[in-house]
Design an enzyme around this catalytic site. Structure first.
Site, PDB file in Angstrom:
ATOM      1  CE1 TYR A  73       3.224 -13.088  -2.776  1.00  0.00           C
ATOM      2  CE2 TYR A  73       3.052 -10.713  -2.494  1.00  0.00           C
ATOM      3  CZ  TYR A  73       3.191 -11.808  -3.316  1.00  0.00           C
ATOM      4  OH  TYR A  73       3.320 -11.617  -4.669  1.00  0.00           O
ATOM      5  CD  GLU A 119       6.002  -4.465  -5.829  1.00  0.00           C
ATOM      6  OE1 GLU A 119       6.511  -5.149  -6.729  1.00  0.00           O
ATOM      7  OE2 GLU A 119       4.837  -4.647  -5.456  1.00  0.00           O
ATOM      8  CG  ASN A 178       5.628 -14.603  -5.941  1.00  0.00           C
ATOM      9  OD1 ASN A 178       4.446 -14.807  -6.189  1.00  0.00           O
ATOM     10  ND2 ASN A 178       6.184 -13.419  -6.070  1.00  0.00           N
ATOM     11  CD  GLU A 179       4.838 -12.587 -10.093  1.00  0.00           C
ATOM     12  OE1 GLU A 179       5.693 -11.890  -9.512  1.00  0.00           O
ATOM     13  OE2 GLU A 179       3.828 -12.122 -10.624  1.00  0.00           O
ATOM     14  CD  GLU A 260       0.793 -11.215  -8.454  1.00  0.00           C
ATOM     15  OE1 GLU A 260       1.213 -10.359  -9.253  1.00  0.00           O
ATOM     16  OE2 GLU A 260       1.489 -11.698  -7.541  1.00  0.00           O
ATOM     17  CE1 TYR A 326       1.079  -2.786  -6.376  1.00  0.00           C
ATOM     18  CE2 TYR A 326      -1.009  -3.143  -7.484  1.00  0.00           C
ATOM     19  CZ  TYR A 326       0.347  -3.378  -7.377  1.00  0.00           C
ATOM     20  OH  TYR A 326       0.956  -4.228  -8.272  1.00  0.00           O
TER      21      TYR A 326
END
Length: 636
Positions: A73, A119, A178-179, A260, A326
């Site tokens: 990103y 996030e 993005n999405e 993803e 994560y």
């Protein structure tokens, strides 16, 4: 739904005497790299969450795992924190990171935003937009928003273009938004603007792609002609066939792509640490690769939300901790895990892994306890800065954005006009996100977004009513992004009447080490300072915050991040060796503690540097999230 394959098949370029091309072979459902079939096995890594001294270490570990690609990103707000002021150096050197990936032997899948989610604070969007236009409709064709996005890409994309694969660099594909299919707006004009901007500034010699959750509505609103549609989904076993079936509704021919595959999941303060079992991830990866599909694992290493860069989710409002571990194959500190070994073994069935040793985990050192000495209250800060802090005077509260102070803390001060000899009710319904209420430095209560916003207060005429507000991170997903102002965003009420007459102070905590507060007294939110030194070279370590409650920690001026051990699940903060100074230098630790009751005024307390992490402490029963990953995965 999609453009003919001829539009996405590009002419090979001559670079350094070699033909370089990256195209889509629709007849054989594959990518072609320099004319040869290519399937990428990728992992997500965020340069903005990893100290630059470790960029190569992490990339090498990914390469040795058998990956041939990485996905990154670009957080817009990380590079343009103030309108028109750009930073592409040091920890912000995205060009250097991309070149380093190429040196290691990895191609790059670029997710350039402008929105990234991840996030991250405000999903990567800069908070200054909310000052320029408080009513801005982000992620839509709002003219003001498009103007800001266009200006950003005019700066970013010329830096990216030389790094495209056809131009000799490693970037093989570039994502559009993005999405977007998960966003309520479903604004195709906005997506077309982004596509045309990419074509204008990058040319037609790169594959543009979208990625969305594997639901029909997600693909309906996230896909766009001329942009290759991909899907994302978690380790859901045979359900991946259904996800790829949906991709085929939009891309009847071409490579299958899961952009993803979730190796773990994110955490929230007050919830148990998320864990995804190794076998679940390994079996899903095995199935995807057995189908000949391309895959990116999110995350391969999560890293750390240093400073104020953590984001939040909504509804309800939930802030993300400092750790972005994560439960990924590489830990927050880049350490090798059993999950890494298991996924490497799966990858080796389909691609040869490099015949070289796996790089070791970095050494960790327990530097021991450091005494922390009370050094002043938040009220002392206001008068001890030199030059003095700017004071914004207003009849009604102003937001952080209105005064141009976007992150961290802000203090609102009101002089009490009448004696409050019996308990009065102070209401702050617009607190964003957590507030400490004090009268003449005496703590009276804590208010919280989504929780209690009333407190009983007493005081006398002429005393100060102080409200210290913490911005705990802007929402980075969904419609909550449209109401992302921080501080106090509505009127404050005292016994039902509007309180007027405020002094508003931004609090630049990064500058506190140069402030002398040694004569201060009090028990309201306070500064604690400690120092230590050590022999030999610096090593990574973890700072245990058990003896404190909530606040922000700085090491040698570096904003390490938020701590909240009283809520959990994170108790220790990762400290990279780059934050430490070897002998004969002295290391300084500074805490801004907002709620501590264990270390009152003038009492010596301690933090402790340890050699193991603790991000998975159990939180109180009944507050943890359901572990039903399939439901949660739809959120992204």
């Amino acid at each position: 739904m999609f453009w003919p394959s001829s539009i996405l098949l590009f002419t090979a370029y001559i670079v350094s005497g070699q033909n370089r091309s990256f195209t889509i072979d629709y007849d054989n459902n594959t990518f072609l790299k320099d004319g040869e079939p290519f399937r990428y096995i990728s992992g997500s890594i965020h340069y903005s969450r990893i100290p630059p001294i470790y960029w190569k270490d992490r990339l090498m570990k990914m390469y040795v795992a058998g990956l041939n690609a990485i996905q990154i990103y670009i957080p817009w707000n990380f590079h343009e924190p103030v309108k028109g002021v750009y930073n592409f150096t040091g920890a912000h050197d995205v060009e250097g990171f991309i070149k380093l990936a190429q040196d290691v032997g990895l191609v790059v899948i670029l997710r350039s935003g402008p929105y990234i989610c991840g996030e991250w604070e405000f999903g990567g969007l800069p908070a200054w937009m909310l000052k320029e236009d408080p009513t801005i409709q982000v992620r839509t064709s709002d003219p003001t928003y498009l103007q800001f996005v266009g200006g950003w890409y005019d700066v970013l994309y010329p830096k990216i273009k030389p790094l495209l694969y056809v131009n000799g660099g490693p970037i093989i594909t570039v994502q559009i938004e993005n999405e977007y299919g998960s966003y309520f707006a479903c604004d195709y004009n906005y997506l077309r603007f982004l596509r045309e901007k990419a074509v204008e500034l990058l040319g037609t010699d790169v594959i543009l792609f979208s990625t969305d959750g594997s639901g029909a509505h997600n693909l309906q609103c996230g896909s766009l002609e001329g942009v290759y549609t991909t899907v994302d989904f978690g380790p859901t076993g045979q359900k991946c066939r259904k996800a790829f079936f949906l991709q085929r509704q939009w891309e009847p021919r071409g490579p299958l792509v899961n952009s993803e595959l979730y190796t773990g999941w994110l955490d929230h303060w007050g919830k148990n640490h998320s864990v995804t079992h190794i076998d679940v991830v390994a079996k899903s990866l095995d199935l995807i690769l057995s189908m000949g599909a391309n895959v990116n694992m999110y995350m391969f290493e999560g890293g750390t939300n240093f400073g104020y860069w953590n984001g939040a989710n909504y509804p309800p409002y939930q802030s993300v901790p400092t750790s972005y571990d994560y439960d990924a194959p590489l830990t927050e500190a880049g350490d090798i895990t059993d999950k890494y070994i298991a996924l490497r073994q799966i990858i080796s069935k389909y691609n040869p892994v490099p015949k070289m040793p796996i790089p070791p985990s970095t050494p960790k050192h327990a530097y021991g306890k450091v005494s922390m000495v009370f050094d002043g209250t938040v009220q002392d800060i206001l008068t001890r800065f030199s030059p003095p802090l700017p004071v914004n005077k207003s009849q009604l509260p102003l937001t952080m954005e209105q005064i141009g102070s976007y992150y961290g803390y802000i203090l609102y001060r009101h002089v009490i006009l009448v004696n409050l000899t019996t308990a009065s009710i102070l209401s702050v319904p617009g607190v964003r996100d957590r507030a400490n209420v004090m009268v003449n430095g005496r703590p009276l209560g804590v208010l919280e977004r989504g929780g209690e916003t009333d407190v009983n207060i007493t005081g006398t005429k002429g005393q100060y009513l102080d409200i210290l507000v913490e911005n705990q991170g802007r929402i980075g997903f969904g419609s909550g992004m449209l109401n992302n102002s921080k501080g106090i965003i509505s009127n404050v009420l005292l016994n039902g009447s509007i309180v007027e007459g405020w002094e508003i102070y931004p609090l630049p905590l990064e500058d506190l080490l140069r402030v002398n507060l040694s004569m201060a007294t009090g028990i309201s939110p306070s500064i604690y300072v400690g120092n230590f030194s050590f022999q030999g070279t610096a090593e990574d370590t973890y700072l245990d915050m058990t003896n404190f409650s909530k606040g922000q920690v700085f090491i040698n001026g570096f904003n390490l991040g938020r701590y909240w051990p009283s809520l959990g699940p994170q108790i220790r903060l990762y400290v990279p060796k780059s934050a430490l100074l070897a002998a004969p230098s002295i290391n300084y630790v500074m805490l801004f503690e907002t709620e501590n009751v264990l270390c009152p005024s003038k009492q010596i307390c301690a933090v402790e540097f340890m050699d193991t992490p603790l991000i998975n402490a159990t939180v109180p029963a009944g507050s943890s999230e359901e572990e039903g990953q399939e439901i949660t995965f739809l959120r992204r």
